[in-house]
Design an enzyme around this catalytic site. Structure first.
Site, short mmCIF file in Angstrom:
data_model
loop_
_atom_site.label_atom_id
_atom_site.label_comp_id
_atom_site.label_asym_id
_atom_site.label_seq_id
_atom_site.Cartn_x
_atom_site.Cartn_y
_atom_site.Cartn_z
N GLY A 1 21.16 58.35 -17.96
CA GLY A 1 21.07 57.71 -19.86
C GLY A 1 21.85 57.78 -20.58
O GLY A 1 23.39 58.04 -20.04
N SER A 2 21.50 56.91 -21.52
CA SER A 2 23.05 56.31 -21.98
C SER A 2 22.65 56.35 -24.19
O SER A 2 23.50 55.55 -24.14
CB SER A 2 23.67 54.71 -21.59
N ASN B 1 21.71 58.14 -27.41
CA ASN B 1 22.57 58.59 -28.55
C ASN B 1 23.42 59.95 -28.13
O ASN B 1 24.63 59.89 -28.25
CB ASN B 1 21.48 58.99 -29.94
N TRP B 2 22.25 60.52 -27.11
CA TRP B 2 23.11 62.33 -26.90
C TRP B 2 23.41 61.66 -25.62
O TRP B 2 24.62 62.63 -25.76
CB TRP B 2 22.11 62.87 -26.79
N ALA C 1 24.13 64.64 -32.14
CA ALA C 1 24.66 63.59 -31.79
C ALA C 1 25.43 63.01 -32.57
O ALA C 1 26.26 62.73 -32.95
CB ALA C 1 24.43 62.31 -30.44
N LYS D 1 10.44 73.50 -30.59
CA LYS D 1 11.41 73.33 -31.81
C LYS D 1 11.00 71.47 -32.52
O LYS D 1 10.65 71.67 -33.71
CB LYS D 1 12.85 72.90 -32.01
N ASN E 1 13.53 63.45 -35.70
CA ASN E 1 12.08 63.79 -35.95
C ASN E 1 11.34 64.23 -37.20
O ASN E 1 10.60 63.76 -37.80
CB ASN E 1 11.61 65.25 -34.96
N LYS F 1 14.45 57.14 -29.65
CA LYS F 1 13.31 57.75 -29.47
C LYS F 1 13.09 58.52 -29.76
O LYS F 1 13.60 60.42 -29.47
CB LYS F 1 12.97 57.95 -28.28
N GLN G 1 10.07 61.82 -30.20
CA GLN G 1 9.63 63.37 -28.29
C GLN G 1 8.62 63.79 -29.64
O GLN G 1 8.18 64.30 -28.94
CB GLN G 1 10.95 64.81 -27.95
N1 LIG Z 1 20.64 62.01 -30.18
C1 LIG Z 1 20.44 63.87 -29.98
O1 LIG Z 1 21.61 64.20 -31.01
C2 LIG Z 1 20.31 65.15 -29.00
C3 LIG Z 1 19.52 63.87 -28.05
N2 LIG Z 1 18.49 65.37 -27.06
C4 LIG Z 1 17.36 65.04 -25.87
O2 LIG Z 1 17.82 63.57 -25.53
C5 LIG Z 1 17.23 63.50 -24.35
C6 LIG Z 1 17.94 62.08 -24.42
O3 LIG Z 1 17.74 61.34 -25.61
P1 LIG Z 1 18.83 60.57 -26.75
O4 LIG Z 1 20.21 60.27 -25.47
O5 LIG Z 1 19.18 61.03 -28.22
O6 LIG Z 1 17.98 59.00 -26.19
P2 LIG Z 1 17.67 57.43 -27.86
O7 LIG Z 1 16.61 58.16 -28.62
O8 LIG Z 1 19.37 57.86 -28.31
O9 LIG Z 1 18.01 56.56 -26.86
C7 LIG Z 1 16.69 55.81 -26.27
C8 LIG Z 1 17.09 55.79 -24.64
O10 LIG Z 1 16.16 55.12 -24.88
C9 LIG Z 1 15.95 54.15 -23.05
N3 LIG Z 1 14.62 53.52 -23.03
C10 LIG Z 1 14.58 52.72 -23.92
N4 LIG Z 1 12.85 52.09 -22.55
C11 LIG Z 1 13.27 52.36 -21.77
C12 LIG Z 1 12.63 52.69 -20.24
N5 LIG Z 1 11.73 52.12 -20.40
N6 LIG Z 1 13.27 53.15 -19.17
C13 LIG Z 1 14.10 54.23 -19.29
N7 LIG Z 1 15.05 54.08 -20.85
C14 LIG Z 1 14.35 53.71 -21.56
C15 LIG Z 1 17.30 53.29 -24.28
O11 LIG Z 1 18.34 52.75 -23.38
C16 LIG Z 1 17.94 54.30 -24.68
O12 LIG Z 1 19.19 54.75 -23.86
C17 LIG Z 1 15.72 62.95 -25.46
O13 LIG Z 1 15.44 64.45 -24.06
C18 LIG Z 1 16.49 63.95 -26.92
O14 LIG Z 1 15.04 64.59 -26.61
C19 LIG Z 1 18.72 66.40 -27.41
C20 LIG Z 1 19.54 66.93 -28.07
C21 LIG Z 1 20.09 66.19 -28.90
O1 LIG Z 2 16.94 67.67 -30.94
C1 LIG Z 2 17.67 67.44 -31.79
C2 LIG Z 2 19.23 68.63 -31.70
O2 LIG Z 2 18.89 69.07 -30.71
C3 LIG Z 2 18.32 66.31 -32.27
O3 LIG Z 2 16.22 66.39 -32.79
P1 LIG Z 2 15.97 65.18 -33.28
O4 LIG Z 2 15.34 64.26 -32.00
O5 LIG Z 2 15.17 65.25 -33.57
O6 LIG Z 2 16.89 63.46 -33.44
#
Ligand SMILES: NC(=O)C1=CN([C@@H]2O[C@H](COP(=O)(O)OP(=O)(O)OC[C@H]3O[C@@H](n4cnc5c(N)ncnc54)[C@H](O)[C@@H]3O)[C@@H](O)[C@H]2O)C=CC1
Ligand SMILES: O=C(CO)COP(=O)(O)O
Length: 386
Positions: free
Chosen positions: A10-11, A13-14, A155, A235, A314, A340, A342
């Site tokens: 994965g790559s 935001n987080w 992130a 949440k 969200n 994306k 969630q």
């Molecule tokens: N962003 C944050 O601050 C936080 C995110 N999370 C969780 O981390 C997990 C990953 O989220 P993020 O890194 O934020 O992602 P993101 O929402 O920032 O990015 C979307 C990712 O999905 C990829 N993508 C798009 N289409 C795709 C496909 N068909 N197949 C595979 N990958 C594809 C994109 O290249 C990108 O890397 C999620 O479950 C999120 O809820 C948890 C805590 C904090």
């Molecule tokens: O999961 C998150 C913090 O733990 C970030 O939430 P969002 O995906 O709503 O930005």
């Protein structure tokens, strides 16, 4: 035993923020890790006419998902999952949950026996009346032990607080801000302790530790994997108040609804409280070995709920949903630049599950978020039955 080789699946935001931490911490613990090259799997796409993998490897910045933050040079972006899995023994799963299934299928049969994983993925894996956390899915499908990491962390937020990061020195999240995080081991504390060095700087000096505590920061290992994973999932349901269904993300959607309606802080606090109660009741009703205290005491509980309801994606999209009348799908594209949501998907998954158990009425906020997002229910009615 050889040194651990880390791979990041994965790559976004987080995923990119975590790559910064994992790459840095691994290179500071070379007695444990082979940190020379840490592969990070990228879903390939073009950004300004150039492949994202090439941009990341040349500039060490993920220009699309975490612009402005430099990744360590040992992070190597690749779109080839076979290259990522080759020789790896310690996996970090950090994909949006809707893409995990396909990644798992590609990884099957290729993982070195005895490898371990940690998942940072929010959400729950629902199939009819079967529900499991993603650490459980990974363990079942890939035959490796898997922990879960969650906490009050967003992130992007680190970008605005570089002064704190410089002052505090220890690096957490994109710009090094201190935050709370929890690592939960599905298969027991010993396994978790082996995984924890990805994220935990074990050799904090007393001064570093005191500074971290003054900032309210913490990073610890606890045993309630299900509790932590589920907090993250639920949440987003409750806070945003969109038409989502059931994570923390669900609550975050509900909170965003309240912001969109401009009902004020008192109403938002009430929604968050109700969301937290539904999260807790849901987890205690449907999962074994969840500890009630996780919801109040751990970063993945109420603290993560608060940060998501204030600063998360969200929440933001749910607010825009109310103010513009556009669909979540359109707003995700318009406001998140490829990131994306969630919460809405989770709300739907949870609703499906609760219907299969005849328990929808026990969770009125989750139901309200689902119905607003998918069935055209008036957002102003979200407090009905709370
Ligand atoms: N962003 C944050 O601050 C936080 C995110 N999370 C969780 O981390 C997990 C990953 O989220 P993020 O890194 O934020 O992602 P993101 O929402 O920032 O990015 C979307 C990712 O999905 C990829 N993508 C798009 N289409 C795709 C496909 N068909 N197949 C595979 N990958 C594809 C994109 O290249 C990108 O890397 C999620 O479950 C999120 O809820 C948890 C805590 C904090
Ligand atoms: O999961 C998150 C913090 O733990 C970030 O939430 P969002 O995906 O709503 O930005």
């Amino acid at each position: 035993m050889g040194k651990e080789k880390v791979a990041i699946i994965g790559s976004g935001n987080w995923g990119s923020a975590i790559a910064k931490i994992a790459g840095t911490n691994a290179s500071q613990q070379t007695d444990i890790f082979d940190a020379s090259r840490i592969p990070m799997w990228v879903f390939e796409e073009e950004v300004n006419g150039k492949k994202l993998t090439e941009i990341i490897n040349e500039t060490h910045i993920n220009e699309k998902y975490l612009p402005g933050i430099t990744l360590p040079e040992n992070i190597h972006a690749t779109s080839d999952l076979d290259e990522v899995v080759k020789d790896a023994t310690a996996f970090i799963f950090v994909l949006p949950h809707q893409f995990l299934g396909k990644a798992i299928e590609s990884l099957k049969g290729k993982i070195t026996p005895g490898s371990k994983g940690v998942t940072l993925i929010k959400g729950v894996d629902v199939s009819g009346d079967d529900i499991r956390i993603f650490a459980g899915t990974i363990e079942k499908e890939l035959g490796i032990s898997c922990s879960a990491l969650s906490g009050a962390n967003i992130a992007d937020e680190g970008k605005s607080i570089r002064s704190i990061s410089r002052e505090v020195e220890t690096k957490y999240f994109a710009a090094g801000k201190f935050s709370g995080m929890r690592i939960h081991g599905l298969t027991g504390l010993n396994e978790v302790a082996e995984i924890a060095p990805f994220f935990v700087k074990k050799r904090l000096s007393d001064t570093e530790r005191r500074k971290m505590e003054r900032c309210g920061g913490s990073c610890s290992i606890v045993e309630d994997v299900a509790g932590v994973s589920l907090c993250g999932a639920l949440k987003k349901f409750a806070l945003t108040g969109l038409k989502v269904h059931f994570y923390e993300d669900i609550v975050a959607v509900a909170a965003g609804f309240v912001d969109g309606l401009e009902w004020g802080d008192n109403a938002k606090a009430a929604i968050m409280r109700n969301g937290l109660l539904e999260m807790k009741h849901f987890c205690l009703e449907f999962f074994e070995n969840v500890k009630a205290e996780t919801f109040l005491q751990e970063s993945a509980g109420v603290a993560d709920l608060i940060t998501s309801c204030i600063g998360g994606r969200n929440r933001k999209v749910a607010e825009a949903f109310v103010k513009t009348g556009k669909t979540f799908e359109d707003l995700e594209k318009e406001l998140l630049n490829g990131q994306k949501l969630q919460g809405v998907a989770t709300a739907k998954d949870i609703n499906t599950f609760l219907k299969s158990k005849n328990r929808v009425e026990g969770y009125p906020l989750f139901e309200a978020v689902y119905q607003c997002a998918f069935e055209g229910r008036d957002v102003k009615t979200i407090t009905k039955n709370l």
